[in-house]
Structures are given as C-alpha cells and as structure tokens.
Write a protein that holds these residues in place. Structure first.
Motif, PDB file in Angstrom:
ATOM      1  N   SER A 239      77.947 -12.324  -3.229  1.00 20.52           N
ATOM      2  CA  SER A 239      79.653 -13.538  -3.325  1.00 20.52           C
ATOM      3  C   SER A 239      80.051 -12.455  -2.447  1.00 20.52           C
ATOM      4  O   SER A 239      81.201 -12.084  -1.678  1.00 20.52           O
ATOM      5  N   LYS A 240      79.929 -10.794  -3.470  1.00 19.03           N
ATOM      6  CA  LYS A 240      81.000 -10.314  -3.567  1.00 19.03           C
ATOM      7  C   LYS A 240      80.590  -9.306  -2.464  1.00 19.03           C
ATOM      8  O   LYS A 240      81.558  -8.462  -1.638  1.00 19.03           O
ATOM      9  N   TYR A 241      79.438  -9.069  -1.517  1.00 22.05           N
ATOM     10  CA  TYR A 241      79.090  -8.176   0.229  1.00 22.05           C
ATOM     11  C   TYR A 241      79.957  -8.622   0.797  1.00 22.05           C
ATOM     12  O   TYR A 241      80.380  -8.921   1.843  1.00 22.05           O
ATOM     13  N   CYS A 242      80.108 -10.523   0.883  1.00 19.68           N
ATOM     14  CA  CYS A 242      80.476 -11.243   2.479  1.00 19.68           C
ATOM     15  C   CYS A 242      82.378 -11.091   1.948  1.00 19.68           C
ATOM     16  O   CYS A 242      82.842 -11.119   2.899  1.00 19.68           O
ATOM     17  N   LYS A 243      82.707 -11.064   0.357  1.00 24.36           N
ATOM     18  CA  LYS A 243      84.378 -10.666   0.323  1.00 24.36           C
ATOM     19  C   LYS A 243      84.437  -9.443   0.506  1.00 24.36           C
ATOM     20  O   LYS A 243      85.108  -9.624   2.016  1.00 24.36           O
ATOM     21  N   ASN A 244      83.748  -8.556   0.401  1.00 30.15           N
ATOM     22  CA  ASN A 244      83.975  -7.221   1.088  1.00 30.15           C
ATOM     23  C   ASN A 244      83.863  -6.930   2.101  1.00 30.15           C
ATOM     24  O   ASN A 244      84.360  -5.927   2.985  1.00 30.15           O
TER      25      ASN A 244
ATOM     26  N   VAL B  95      85.473 -16.086   1.742  1.00 29.98           N
ATOM     27  CA  VAL B  95      85.331 -16.554   0.591  1.00 29.98           C
ATOM     28  C   VAL B  95      84.982 -17.924  -0.195  1.00 29.98           C
ATOM     29  O   VAL B  95      84.907 -18.862   0.388  1.00 29.98           O
TER      30      VAL B  95
ATOM     31  N   PRO C 240      75.522 -13.818  -7.643  1.00 29.14           N
ATOM     32  CA  PRO C 240      77.048 -12.325  -7.259  1.00 29.14           C
ATOM     33  C   PRO C 240      77.025 -11.849  -6.571  1.00 29.14           C
ATOM     34  O   PRO C 240      78.301 -11.149  -5.775  1.00 29.14           O
ATOM     35  N   TYR C 241      76.567 -10.485  -6.219  1.00 33.53           N
ATOM     36  CA  TYR C 241      76.136  -9.895  -5.313  1.00 33.53           C
ATOM     37  C   TYR C 241      76.557 -10.168  -3.762  1.00 33.53           C
ATOM     38  O   TYR C 241      76.816  -9.288  -3.338  1.00 33.53           O
TER      39      TYR C 241
END
Length: 82
Positions: free
Chosen positions: A49-54, A59, A46-47
């Motif tokens: 995923s969020k890192y890649c998106k931000n 996505v 989850p970290y």
C-alpha cells in the motif's frame, strides 16, 4: 482503469520469482524474499500500500484493485511455474 492495469504490469515485471525447489519471491515493495508457498494473506499488504502510494500516487480503492489483480497474476505464475 488503464493506468491501474499498467501499474499492475509494472509491479509484476519487478517481482522476481525463483521457481526452483524451495523457491522464493522477491517483491519490489518488501525488503526480503519470501517463500512462495506461503498463503497470500501473509504477504506484506501495508508495504504494498505504501509503495503504491509513494511510487504511483494511487490510494484507497485503487490500491485494493491493484492488489487483487497483482495477487491473482502472481499466484497463477507460481501455480503454473512461469
């Protein structure tokens, strides 16, 4: 795909692996080092995923692709000691 491969390269570059006894891995997307002997499913997706998106604006399936490529490279580096 070329952009995603570049993202993989950047995340690998920013990952620090201590190959010494009891070595740890410092991930650019997680706030503390983890022992590299842990199985890959324990890593904080989850970290990631969020890192890649931000950070990279990717996505969904793109994140899955980057995760799979990244994990393969990191596991090889740990296994081979480099």
């Amino acid at each position: 795909k070329r952009y995603l491969d570049r993202v993989v390269d950047l995340i690998v570059r920013d990952t620090i692996i201590d190959y010494g006894k009891g070595g740890k891995v410092e991930f650019p997307f997680y706030h503390r080092p983890l022992p590299h002997r842990l199985p890959p499913y324990i890593l904080p997706f989850p970290y990631f995923s969020k890192y890649c998106k931000n950070t990279y604006g990717i996505v969904g399936d793109e994140i899955e692709y980057v995760w799979d490529q990244y994990m393969g490279i990191i596991k090889d580096k740990i296994r081979n000691g480099r």
